[in-house]
Design a protein around this motif. Structure first.
Motif, mmCIF file in Angstrom:
data_model
loop_
_atom_site.group_PDB
_atom_site.id
_atom_site.type_symbol
_atom_site.label_atom_id
_atom_site.label_comp_id
_atom_site.label_asym_id
_atom_site.label_seq_id
_atom_site.Cartn_x
_atom_site.Cartn_y
_atom_site.Cartn_z
ATOM 1 N N UNK A 20 37.693 -17.490 -0.293
ATOM 2 C CA UNK A 20 36.853 -17.918 -1.421
ATOM 3 C C UNK A 20 37.438 -17.547 -2.757
ATOM 4 N N UNK A 21 38.306 -16.355 -2.652
ATOM 5 C CA UNK A 21 38.878 -15.970 -4.001
ATOM 6 C C UNK A 21 40.002 -16.990 -4.209
ATOM 7 N N UNK A 26 42.136 -21.538 -7.294
ATOM 8 C CA UNK A 26 42.557 -22.898 -7.502
ATOM 9 C C UNK A 26 41.752 -23.758 -8.388
ATOM 10 N N UNK A 27 40.411 -23.616 -8.376
ATOM 11 C CA UNK A 27 39.276 -23.952 -9.316
ATOM 12 C C UNK A 27 39.761 -23.903 -10.750
ATOM 13 N N UNK A 28 40.050 -22.360 -10.931
ATOM 14 C CA UNK A 28 40.496 -22.126 -12.489
ATOM 15 C C UNK A 28 41.675 -22.834 -13.007
ATOM 16 N N UNK A 35 42.421 -28.340 -20.033
ATOM 17 C CA UNK A 35 42.409 -27.575 -21.484
ATOM 18 C C UNK A 35 43.646 -27.785 -22.324
ATOM 19 N N UNK A 36 44.757 -28.070 -21.640
ATOM 20 C CA UNK A 36 46.025 -28.315 -22.259
ATOM 21 C C UNK A 36 45.555 -29.786 -22.893
ATOM 22 N N UNK A 107 47.435 -35.395 -13.222
ATOM 23 C CA UNK A 107 48.589 -34.161 -12.986
ATOM 24 C C UNK A 107 47.928 -33.419 -12.245
ATOM 25 N N UNK A 108 46.633 -32.863 -11.940
ATOM 26 C CA UNK A 108 45.894 -31.885 -11.149
ATOM 27 C C UNK A 108 46.503 -32.403 -9.604
#
Length: 217
Positions: A20-21, A26-28, A35-36, A107-108
């Motif tokens: 889960x962590x 990876x979600x963040x 954001x870039x 890109x992701x």
């Protein structure tokens, strides 16, 4: 290394909480590229990278001091640590420059080809092997990447494809950094000392922190 010489990975199975962590992490990470792109009109990409690394450095040094981690102690990790920092710095040069040419969504997808390179490199150079189910999962992920490449899009031109290639190369360097850590004394170093490579990433980005090509929307 032949398959009969391969050895199982020494890594421990992940608990549900660890999974889960990792998913949250990876979600963040997935929002980094978004954001870039949002900040590109005002802040050049490499300047963004340099600011982020420069801001992370004092935080890492403070945490290391509070936890008693001797980052500058001689333990045989200097050479491999500098090389890891160089690889990671070059990785971000490729990623942030690639984001000028391709979209954040593409890109992701392409950046996370890194696990493929890690799996292949671990098998080839470290003697690790994956179970059939793990290879199957990687295969499905690779099929998704191939599908993303193959779907025709009206706004995909040579510049976008070049950006995609730069992002994939960045993912390959990310994998190379991971393999370097696993194959050198860095593996036995405190985690926060390994993270101190941020210092060298910051320096390697400085030369590229200037306005570049016009960003793709």
């Amino acid at each position: 290394m032949s398959s009969d010489q391969a050895i199982p990975s020494a890594g421990r199975p992940l608990s549900p909480g660890a999974v889960a962590l990792m998913l949250m992490l990876c979600f963040s990470w997935g929002f980094n590229q978004i954001a870039v792109k949002l900040a590109l009109p005002d802040i050049p990409p490499m300047l963004q990278a340099m600011i982020r690394s420069a801001g992370a450095l004092p935080v890492l040094l403070l945490i290391a001091r509070l936890r008693g981690v001797k980052i500058f102690a001689s333990d045989g990790t200097l050479g491999s640590g500098l090389f890891a920092g160089l690889l990671f710095g070059l990785e971000f040069v490729l990623i942030f420059r690639g984001l000028l040419l391709t979209s954040a969504s593409r890109a992701v997808v392409f950046l996370y080809t890194a696990p493929f390179f890690v799996a292949l490199g671990s098998y080839q150079f470290l003697g690790e092997r994956l179970r059939a189910s793990q290879w199957g999962g990687l295969g499905l992920s690779f099929a998704g990447v191939a599908l993303a490449i193959g779907v025709p899009q009206a706004n995909v031109d040579a510049d976008v494809l070049l950006g995609d290639l730069m992002i994939v190369a960045g993912g390959a360097l990310w994998a190379a950094t991971t393999l370097l850590v696993k194959a050198t004394p860095l593996l036995r170093a405190p985690r926060r000392k390994r993270r101190s490579a941020t210092r060298w990433r910051c320096r390697s980005r400085f030369w590229a922190s200037r306005p570049g090509f016009r960003a793709k929307p």
